[in-house]
Design a protein around this motif. Structure first.
Motif, PDB file in Angstrom:
ATOM      1  N   LEU A 110       0.837  -1.211   0.000  1.00 26.88           N
ATOM      2  CA  LEU A 110       0.000   0.000   0.000  1.00 26.88           C
ATOM      3  C   LEU A 110       0.869   1.258   0.000  1.00 26.88           C
ATOM      4  CD1 LEU A 110      -2.774  -1.170   2.461  1.00 26.88           C
ATOM      5  CD2 LEU A 110      -3.107  -0.576   0.043  1.00 26.88           C
ATOM      6  N   ARG A 111       1.967   1.245   0.751  1.00 32.00           N
ATOM      7  CA  ARG A 111       2.887   2.399   0.726  1.00 32.00           C
ATOM      8  C   ARG A 111       3.487   2.562  -0.667  1.00 32.00           C
ATOM      9  NH1 ARG A 111       4.278   0.282   5.769  1.00 32.00           N
ATOM     10  NH2 ARG A 111       6.137  -0.708   4.916  1.00 32.00           N
ATOM     11  N   GLN A 112       3.844   1.443  -1.308  1.00 24.26           N
ATOM     12  CA  GLN A 112       4.367   1.504  -2.672  1.00 24.26           C
ATOM     13  C   GLN A 112       3.328   2.116  -3.608  1.00 24.26           C
ATOM     14  OE1 GLN A 112       5.570  -2.851  -2.761  1.00 24.26           O
ATOM     15  NE2 GLN A 112       6.957  -1.986  -4.285  1.00 24.26           N
ATOM     16  N   ARG A 123      -7.475  -3.226  -3.906  1.00 24.28           N
ATOM     17  CA  ARG A 123      -8.220  -4.449  -3.582  1.00 24.28           C
ATOM     18  C   ARG A 123      -7.184  -5.525  -3.287  1.00 24.28           C
ATOM     19  NH1 ARG A 123     -12.897  -5.036  -8.148  1.00 24.28           N
ATOM     20  NH2 ARG A 123     -13.727  -2.933  -7.984  1.00 24.28           N
ATOM     21  N   LEU A 124      -7.630  -6.619  -2.746  1.00 20.11           N
ATOM     22  CA  LEU A 124      -6.770  -7.785  -2.614  1.00 20.11           C
ATOM     23  C   LEU A 124      -7.283  -8.858  -3.569  1.00 20.11           C
ATOM     24  CD1 LEU A 124      -6.331  -7.889   1.261  1.00 20.11           C
ATOM     25  CD2 LEU A 124      -4.606  -7.254  -0.439  1.00 20.11           C
ATOM     26  N   MET A 132      -1.207 -17.631  -3.584  1.00 22.75           N
ATOM     27  CA  MET A 132      -0.683 -16.295  -3.843  1.00 22.75           C
ATOM     28  C   MET A 132      -1.709 -15.238  -3.478  1.00 22.75           C
ATOM     29  SD  MET A 132       0.584 -15.068  -7.573  1.00 22.75           S
ATOM     30  CE  MET A 132       1.114 -13.424  -7.935  1.00 22.75           C
ATOM     31  N   LEU A 133      -1.236 -14.140  -2.892  1.00 22.80           N
ATOM     32  CA  LEU A 133      -2.079 -12.991  -2.602  1.00 22.80           C
ATOM     33  C   LEU A 133      -1.408 -11.772  -3.209  1.00 22.80           C
ATOM     34  CD1 LEU A 133      -4.640 -12.028  -1.063  1.00 22.80           C
ATOM     35  CD2 LEU A 133      -3.149 -11.568   0.887  1.00 22.80           C
ATOM     36  N   THR A 134      -2.210 -10.936  -3.885  1.00 24.88           N
ATOM     37  CA  THR A 134      -1.664  -9.731  -4.501  1.00 24.88           C
ATOM     38  C   THR A 134      -2.501  -8.527  -4.085  1.00 24.88           C
ATOM     39  OG1 THR A 134      -3.022  -9.722  -6.518  1.00 24.88           O
ATOM     40  CG2 THR A 134      -1.020 -11.050  -6.562  1.00 24.88           C
ATOM     41  N   LEU A 135      -1.854  -7.368  -4.105  1.00 23.26           N
ATOM     42  CA  LEU A 135      -2.582  -6.115  -4.017  1.00 23.26           C
ATOM     43  C   LEU A 135      -2.989  -5.791  -5.445  1.00 23.26           C
ATOM     44  CD1 LEU A 135      -3.550  -3.666  -2.348  1.00 23.26           C
ATOM     45  CD2 LEU A 135      -1.369  -2.574  -2.914  1.00 23.26           C
ATOM     46  N   TRP A 136      -4.280  -5.679  -5.680  1.00 28.74           N
ATOM     47  CA  TRP A 136      -4.826  -5.390  -7.007  1.00 28.74           C
ATOM     48  C   TRP A 136      -5.124  -3.904  -7.042  1.00 28.74           C
ATOM     49  CZ3 TRP A 136     -10.274  -7.642  -8.560  1.00 28.74           C
ATOM     50  CH2 TRP A 136     -10.652  -7.158  -9.811  1.00 28.74           C
ATOM     51  N   CYS A 167       8.245 -12.331  -8.400  1.00 25.72           N
ATOM     52  CA  CYS A 167       8.913 -11.405  -7.491  1.00 25.72           C
ATOM     53  C   CYS A 167       7.886 -10.636  -6.652  1.00 25.72           C
ATOM     54  CB  CYS A 167       9.765 -10.431  -8.303  1.00 25.72           C
ATOM     55  SG  CYS A 167      10.734  -9.328  -7.289  1.00 25.72           S
ATOM     56  N   ALA A 168       8.014 -10.735  -5.336  1.00 20.58           N
ATOM     57  CA  ALA A 168       7.122  -9.999  -4.436  1.00 20.58           C
ATOM     58  C   ALA A 168       7.432  -8.508  -4.498  1.00 20.58           C
ATOM     59  CB  ALA A 168       7.284 -10.510  -3.010  1.00 20.58           C
ATOM     60  N   HIS A 169       6.400  -7.725  -4.329  1.00 19.68           N
ATOM     61  CA  HIS A 169       6.472  -6.262  -4.239  1.00 19.68           C
ATOM     62  C   HIS A 169       6.952  -5.589  -5.518  1.00 19.68           C
ATOM     63  CE1 HIS A 169       5.106  -6.147  -0.173  1.00 19.68           C
ATOM     64  NE2 HIS A 169       5.931  -7.126   0.103  1.00 19.68           N
ATOM     65  N   ARG A 170       6.830  -6.267  -6.625  1.00 23.35           N
ATOM     66  CA  ARG A 170       7.127  -5.650  -7.916  1.00 23.35           C
ATOM     67  C   ARG A 170       5.811  -5.494  -8.656  1.00 23.35           C
ATOM     68  NH1 ARG A 170       8.999  -8.100 -13.060  1.00 23.35           N
ATOM     69  NH2 ARG A 170       9.378  -6.288 -14.360  1.00 23.35           N
ATOM     70  N   PRO A 171       5.381  -4.243  -8.919  1.00 23.10           N
ATOM     71  CA  PRO A 171       4.109  -4.053  -9.636  1.00 23.10           C
ATOM     72  C   PRO A 171       4.195  -4.591 -11.067  1.00 23.10           C
ATOM     73  CG  PRO A 171       4.838  -2.004  -8.600  1.00 23.10           C
ATOM     74  CD  PRO A 171       5.975  -2.980  -8.509  1.00 23.10           C
TER      75      PRO A 171
END
Length: 195
Positions: A110-112, A123-124, A132-136, A167-171
């Protein structure tokens, strides 16, 4: 840019507030941070949780279904746990409290997202087939939070821990990450054994 957080359904919020007000529910939670919190606990940042079932190669955009709402639970200094709600035949109901790696990972993502130059609705998106869970990050700010159509231009930020090879945290744009996810689920062809 600021994130445009959609309002959660009032019954979902009420169910979390009722659970936070119940000493039995808080004591039964498997969240040491929640049980040991000293100050008042408040639900913040409601995020619709969508589930993407059956990833298959297709010309159509994949659809997800709304499975619940997740609230970050703050003790005044920051998030110490999360609370999930679920839709039942009687409406929205509290499901459970939890903490763990996805809590910190969600906050980081969310900060990213807030540092990006475009506006998004967060959204999640859960992908059970890949664990796998992603920030959508939805581009259409006018879309109903319950709608589940992924737009190729939407962004997905895999949360840690991410599956091997992602890769985690890569949009990633949906149009870029979806083929990778599809490939991860495609069984490798069997190699014939020489005789």
């Amino acid at each position: 840019m600021p994130l445009h957080v959609p309002p959660a359904p009032a019954p979902a919020l009420r169910s979390v507030l009722a659970a936070l007000g119940s000493p039995t529910a808080v004591r039964a939670a498997r969240t040491p941070a929640l049980r040991s919190a000293q100050g008042p606990l408040t639900p913040e940042l409601p995020l619709p949780v969508h589930v993407l079932d059956r990833i298959t190669p297709s010309a159509r955009a994949p659809r997800s279904r709304l499975a619940g709402w997740r609230f970050l639970i703050s003790d005044g200094e920051g998030a110490v746990a999360a609370a999930d709600t679920m839709l039942t035949p009687d409406g929205w109901a509290f499901s459970h409290f939890f903490e763990g790696p996805y809590l910190a990972s969600t906050q980081r993502a969310l900060r990213q997202a807030e540092a990006l130059t475009m506006d998004f609705e967060p959204r999640l998106l859960s992908v059970p087939e890949l664990y796998m869970l992603t920030l959508w990050l939805r581009r259409d700010l006018t879309a109903d939070p319950a709608s589940g159509a992924l737009d190729p231009a939407d962004l997905l930020v895999p949360l840690a821990p991410a599956p091997p090879g992602i890769c985690a945290h890569r949009p990633h744009r949906v149009s870029e990450l979806l083929p990778v996810m599809t490939l991860r689920l495609t069984p490798a062809p069997l190699l014939s054994q020489p005789v």
